[in-house]
Design a protein around this motif. Structure first.
Motif, PDB file in Angstrom:
ATOM      1  N   GLY A 150      -7.688  29.321  51.687  1.00  0.00           N
ATOM      2  CA  GLY A 150      -6.631  30.207  51.200  1.00  0.00           C
ATOM      3  C   GLY A 150      -6.093  29.808  49.855  1.00  0.00           C
ATOM      4  N   VAL A 151      -4.965  29.124  49.846  1.00  0.00           N
ATOM      5  CA  VAL A 151      -4.245  28.854  48.614  1.00  0.00           C
ATOM      6  C   VAL A 151      -5.069  28.044  47.625  1.00  0.00           C
ATOM      7  CG1 VAL A 151      -3.117  26.774  49.520  1.00  0.00           C
ATOM      8  CG2 VAL A 151      -2.015  28.097  47.696  1.00  0.00           C
ATOM      9  N   LEU A 152      -5.941  27.156  48.105  1.00  0.00           N
ATOM     10  CA  LEU A 152      -6.796  26.356  47.224  1.00  0.00           C
ATOM     11  C   LEU A 152      -8.249  26.824  47.264  1.00  0.00           C
ATOM     12  CD1 LEU A 152      -5.410  22.754  47.870  1.00  0.00           C
ATOM     13  CD2 LEU A 152      -5.086  24.181  45.832  1.00  0.00           C
ATOM     14  N   ARG A 193       5.377  34.683  38.065  1.00  0.00           N
ATOM     15  CA  ARG A 193       6.729  34.151  37.852  1.00  0.00           C
ATOM     16  C   ARG A 193       6.664  32.803  37.125  1.00  0.00           C
ATOM     17  NH1 ARG A 193       8.978  30.549  40.959  1.00  0.00           N
ATOM     18  NH2 ARG A 193       7.657  31.020  42.771  1.00  0.00           N
ATOM     19  N   LEU A 194       5.763  31.922  37.559  1.00  0.00           N
ATOM     20  CA  LEU A 194       5.650  30.593  36.953  1.00  0.00           C
ATOM     21  C   LEU A 194       5.176  30.661  35.511  1.00  0.00           C
ATOM     22  CD1 LEU A 194       4.070  28.762  40.022  1.00  0.00           C
ATOM     23  CD2 LEU A 194       6.292  28.239  38.991  1.00  0.00           C
ATOM     24  N   LYS A 195       4.431  31.710  35.171  1.00  0.00           N
ATOM     25  CA  LYS A 195       3.902  31.856  33.815  1.00  0.00           C
ATOM     26  C   LYS A 195       4.829  32.669  32.903  1.00  0.00           C
ATOM     27  CE  LYS A 195      -0.171  29.752  34.127  1.00  0.00           C
ATOM     28  NZ  LYS A 195      -0.611  28.651  33.218  1.00  0.00           N
ATOM     29  N   GLY A 196       6.005  33.056  33.413  1.00  0.00           N
ATOM     30  CA  GLY A 196       6.993  33.671  32.541  1.00  0.00           C
ATOM     31  C   GLY A 196       7.051  35.179  32.550  1.00  0.00           C
ATOM     32  N   ALA A 197       6.725  35.811  33.684  1.00  0.00           N
ATOM     33  CA  ALA A 197       6.852  37.270  33.779  1.00  0.00           C
ATOM     34  C   ALA A 197       8.306  37.686  33.619  1.00  0.00           C
ATOM     35  CB  ALA A 197       6.314  37.756  35.123  1.00  0.00           C
ATOM     36  N   SER A 198       8.523  38.851  32.995  1.00  0.00           N
ATOM     37  CA  SER A 198       9.882  39.357  32.859  1.00  0.00           C
ATOM     38  C   SER A 198      10.386  39.929  34.174  1.00  0.00           C
ATOM     39  CB  SER A 198       9.946  40.440  31.772  1.00  0.00           C
ATOM     40  OG  SER A 198       9.109  41.536  32.113  1.00  0.00           O
ATOM     41  N   ARG A 199       9.466  40.435  35.004  1.00  0.00           N
ATOM     42  CA  ARG A 199       9.836  41.001  36.303  1.00  0.00           C
ATOM     43  C   ARG A 199       8.588  41.034  37.175  1.00  0.00           C
ATOM     44  NH1 ARG A 199      14.198  43.291  38.419  1.00  0.00           N
ATOM     45  NH2 ARG A 199      14.095  45.018  39.904  1.00  0.00           N
ATOM     46  N   VAL A 200       8.767  40.689  38.458  1.00  0.00           N
ATOM     47  CA  VAL A 200       7.666  40.710  39.426  1.00  0.00           C
ATOM     48  C   VAL A 200       8.079  41.563  40.610  1.00  0.00           C
ATOM     49  CG1 VAL A 200       6.167  39.355  40.919  1.00  0.00           C
ATOM     50  CG2 VAL A 200       6.910  38.400  38.734  1.00  0.00           C
ATOM     51  N   ILE A 201       7.296  42.591  40.898  1.00  0.00           N
ATOM     52  CA  ILE A 201       7.578  43.533  41.982  1.00  0.00           C
ATOM     53  C   ILE A 201       6.412  43.506  42.959  1.00  0.00           C
ATOM     54  CG2 ILE A 201       8.103  45.932  42.584  1.00  0.00           C
ATOM     55  CD1 ILE A 201       8.281  45.143  38.975  1.00  0.00           C
ATOM     56  N   GLY A 202       6.708  43.571  44.240  1.00  0.00           N
ATOM     57  CA  GLY A 202       5.655  43.588  45.244  1.00  0.00           C
ATOM     58  C   GLY A 202       5.894  44.655  46.297  1.00  0.00           C
ATOM     59  N   SER A 203       4.815  45.124  46.901  1.00  0.00           N
ATOM     60  CA  SER A 203       4.923  46.030  48.052  1.00  0.00           C
ATOM     61  C   SER A 203       4.317  45.347  49.260  1.00  0.00           C
ATOM     62  CB  SER A 203       4.198  47.352  47.784  1.00  0.00           C
ATOM     63  OG  SER A 203       2.790  47.157  47.767  1.00  0.00           O
ATOM     64  N   ALA A 204       4.872  45.671  50.424  1.00  0.00           N
ATOM     65  CA  ALA A 204       4.379  45.104  51.681  1.00  0.00           C
ATOM     66  C   ALA A 204       4.650  46.122  52.789  1.00  0.00           C
ATOM     67  CB  ALA A 204       5.066  43.780  51.980  1.00  0.00           C
ATOM     68  N   GLY A 205       4.221  45.780  54.006  1.00  0.00           N
ATOM     69  CA  GLY A 205       4.270  46.764  55.072  1.00  0.00           C
ATOM     70  C   GLY A 205       5.317  46.559  56.141  1.00  0.00           C
ATOM     71  N   SER A 206       6.294  45.690  55.909  1.00  0.00           N
ATOM     72  CA  SER A 206       7.364  45.503  56.892  1.00  0.00           C
ATOM     73  C   SER A 206       8.602  44.945  56.213  1.00  0.00           C
ATOM     74  CB  SER A 206       6.921  44.553  58.007  1.00  0.00           C
ATOM     75  OG  SER A 206       6.842  43.213  57.533  1.00  0.00           O
ATOM     76  N   LYS A 207       9.722  45.100  56.872  1.00  0.00           N
ATOM     77  CA  LYS A 207      10.983  44.573  56.363  1.00  0.00           C
ATOM     78  C   LYS A 207      10.916  43.056  56.235  1.00  0.00           C
ATOM     79  CE  LYS A 207      15.924  44.260  57.558  1.00  0.00           C
ATOM     80  NZ  LYS A 207      16.959  44.652  58.557  1.00  0.00           N
ATOM     81  N   GLU A 208      10.304  42.416  57.230  1.00  0.00           N
ATOM     82  CA  GLU A 208      10.205  40.954  57.217  1.00  0.00           C
ATOM     83  C   GLU A 208       9.388  40.464  56.037  1.00  0.00           C
ATOM     84  OE1 GLU A 208      11.435  42.509  60.950  1.00  0.00           O
ATOM     85  OE2 GLU A 208       9.582  42.918  59.831  1.00  0.00           O
ATOM     86  N   LYS A 209       8.300  41.167  55.728  1.00  0.00           N
ATOM     87  CA  LYS A 209       7.467  40.761  54.604  1.00  0.00           C
ATOM     88  C   LYS A 209       8.172  40.987  53.276  1.00  0.00           C
ATOM     89  CE  LYS A 209       2.983  41.338  56.884  1.00  0.00           C
ATOM     90  NZ  LYS A 209       1.670  42.057  56.875  1.00  0.00           N
ATOM     91  N   VAL A 210       8.922  42.054  53.176  1.00  0.00           N
ATOM     92  CA  VAL A 210       9.697  42.309  51.963  1.00  0.00           C
ATOM     93  C   VAL A 210      10.705  41.190  51.734  1.00  0.00           C
ATOM     94  CG1 VAL A 210      11.449  43.838  50.946  1.00  0.00           C
ATOM     95  CG2 VAL A 210       9.373  44.811  51.966  1.00  0.00           C
ATOM     96  N   ALA A 319      -0.693  21.082  41.656  1.00  0.00           N
ATOM     97  CA  ALA A 319       0.543  20.559  41.067  1.00  0.00           C
ATOM     98  C   ALA A 319       1.730  21.427  41.436  1.00  0.00           C
ATOM     99  CB  ALA A 319       0.393  20.468  39.546  1.00  0.00           C
ATOM    100  N   TRP A 320       1.546  22.749  41.405  1.00  0.00           N
ATOM    101  CA  TRP A 320       2.629  23.663  41.786  1.00  0.00           C
ATOM    102  C   TRP A 320       3.010  23.479  43.250  1.00  0.00           C
ATOM    103  CZ3 TRP A 320      -0.242  28.281  39.184  1.00  0.00           C
ATOM    104  CH2 TRP A 320       0.092  28.346  37.824  1.00  0.00           C
ATOM    105  N   ILE A 321       2.008  23.304  44.107  1.00  0.00           N
ATOM    106  CA  ILE A 321       2.278  23.116  45.536  1.00  0.00           C
ATOM    107  C   ILE A 321       3.038  21.819  45.756  1.00  0.00           C
ATOM    108  CG2 ILE A 321       1.226  22.725  47.791  1.00  0.00           C
ATOM    109  CD1 ILE A 321      -1.058  24.570  46.906  1.00  0.00           C
ATOM    110  N   ASN A 322       2.581  20.739  45.109  1.00  0.00           N
ATOM    111  CA  ASN A 322       3.213  19.425  45.293  1.00  0.00           C
ATOM    112  C   ASN A 322       4.652  19.408  44.782  1.00  0.00           C
ATOM    113  OD1 ASN A 322       0.957  18.282  46.500  1.00  0.00           O
ATOM    114  ND2 ASN A 322       0.080  17.623  44.552  1.00  0.00           N
ATOM    115  N   SER A 323       4.927  20.205  43.738  1.00  0.00           N
ATOM    116  CA  SER A 323       6.280  20.244  43.192  1.00  0.00           C
ATOM    117  C   SER A 323       7.188  21.199  43.950  1.00  0.00           C
ATOM    118  CB  SER A 323       6.230  20.669  41.717  1.00  0.00           C
ATOM    119  OG  SER A 323       5.817  22.023  41.589  1.00  0.00           O
TER     120      SER A 323
END
Length: 361
Positions: A150-152, A193-210, A319-323
């Motif tokens: 997954g993440v790695l 976000r870590l690279k300096g986005a001005s805004r990050v928006i996401g869509s998902a399929g449940s209230k919990e995920k949002v 490095a991001w994960i460890n921090s």
């Protein structure tokens, strides 16, 4: 000299006996998932079968691996269709394959020993015999073994390369990610976000995920696409428009993103899960002509094209994960017998983060 020859012969005989006993102790059969029918629309459990199959001992240059975790991924749905694509379709009544992490139980290859952990592509089964050159050593001391799926692993590199190389992200961009609570989407938003986005928006399929997207992963805004038209919700979340759309869904999401993209916006087309199981052509997008006037760039994404930045990705992400700057979630389904259900659940969005199947320690 004679005594030495006798001694050497005895040692050789003893080693051969040990080798014979060792080989006798190796598994001779194991369970594997096979595709038994090509789905028309949504797959069902009747399209799969869990069967016993022979396990080959390793030959020269090969290793035998007992799988501990296997991956289920959206792209696997496309491989169930008998159509020409970038990856061959699954063969009927043969073992399926995909990412897996396991432990070496026997080796005939230099550099690999029993007890080593490896990443490879012969998942969907208990045991895998493969060429050692197709296995990548991994360490459980650096990260949980499932993280290499997954993440790695492939999803993480997909997010990293898709955003930074395919979408040509630059600091100050506004980014929209569909399927944002999944393994790829959640990482895309955090990297932006870590690279300096001005805004990050996401869509998902449940209230919990949002809530997860905004409260844990640091998205500036998120919405449940089931709550109303995607275009309206995206317009409210990004009233000034977006510069980058990372597409995991397609269909209505892609149409909404085209409306919201500014001039010279970029789209990284990673997946279109909304239509993988459709038997009819999708109704949307219906506004592709805007690509011309806005001079948009839409580019498809295959992670295999970005192998040269694999090491850079691993180093920066670790490095991001460890921090603590980058977080990830996994949904783990236990038991090989539940792999087909895990795959079907993933297609319906039952997972948060990466969906993996645990086969036992």
């Amino acid at each position: 000299m004679v005594d030495n020859m006798k001694y050497s012969g005895a040692v050789l005989f003893q080693n051969l006996k040990q080798l014979e006993v060792f080989r006798m102790s190796l598994p001779t059969t194991g369970r594997e998932w096979q595709l038994t029918a090509r789905p028309d629309g949504w797959p069902t459990t009747e399209d799969f079968a869990l069967r016993e199959a022979p396990v080959r001992p390793p030959g020269e240059g090969q290793i035998l691996v007992r799988n501990l975790y296997m991956s289920v991924d959206p792209y696997m749905r496309g491989r169930m269709n008998d159509v020409k694509s970038y990856v061959p379709p699954f063969r009927l009544d043969k073992a399926m394959d995909g990412g897996a992490v396991g432990v070496v139980v026997a080796s005939e290859a230099e550099g690999f020993a029993p007890g080593d952990h490896v990443l490879h592509q012969l998942g969907w089964r208990e045991y895998a015999t493969l060429e050692a050159r197709h296995a990548t050593p991994v360490s459980p001391d650096l990260a949980p073994l499932s993280a290499y799926l997954g993440v790695l692993g492939m999803p993480g590199l997909t997010a990293y390369a898709g955003l930074l190389e395919v979408a040509s992200f630059k600091e100050g961009d506004a980014v929209f990610v569909s399927g944002a609570a999944g393994a790829v989407g959640s990482q895309v938003g955090q990297i932006a976000r870590l690279k300096g986005a001005s805004r990050v928006i996401g869509s998902a399929g449940s209230k919990e995920k949002v809530q997860l997207l905004t409260e844990e992963f640091g998205f500036d805004a998120a919405f449940n696409y089931k709550d109303g038209p995607v275009a309206e919700q995206l317009g409210q979340a990004a009233p000034d428009g977006i510069d980058v759309y990372f597409d995991n869904v397609g269909g209505e999401h892609l149409e909404a993103a085209i409306d919201s993209l500014r001039v010279h916006g970029r789209i990284a087309a990673c997946g279109m899960i909304a239509q993988y199981n459709d038997s009819e052509p999708p109704a949307a997008p219906r506004n592709m002509a805007q690509i011309i006037g806005k001079r948009l760039r839409l580019q498809g994404l295959l992670v295999a094209d970005h192998a040269p930045i694999q090491q850079q990705f691993v180093q920066e992400t670790a490095a991001w994960i460890n921090s603590g700057e980058l977080r990830y979630r996994e949904t783990v389904v236990d038991g090989l017998e539940n792999a087909a259900d895990a795959f079907l659940g993933m297609l319906r969005g039952a997972n948060t983060g990466k969906m993996v199947v645990g086969l036992g320690d």
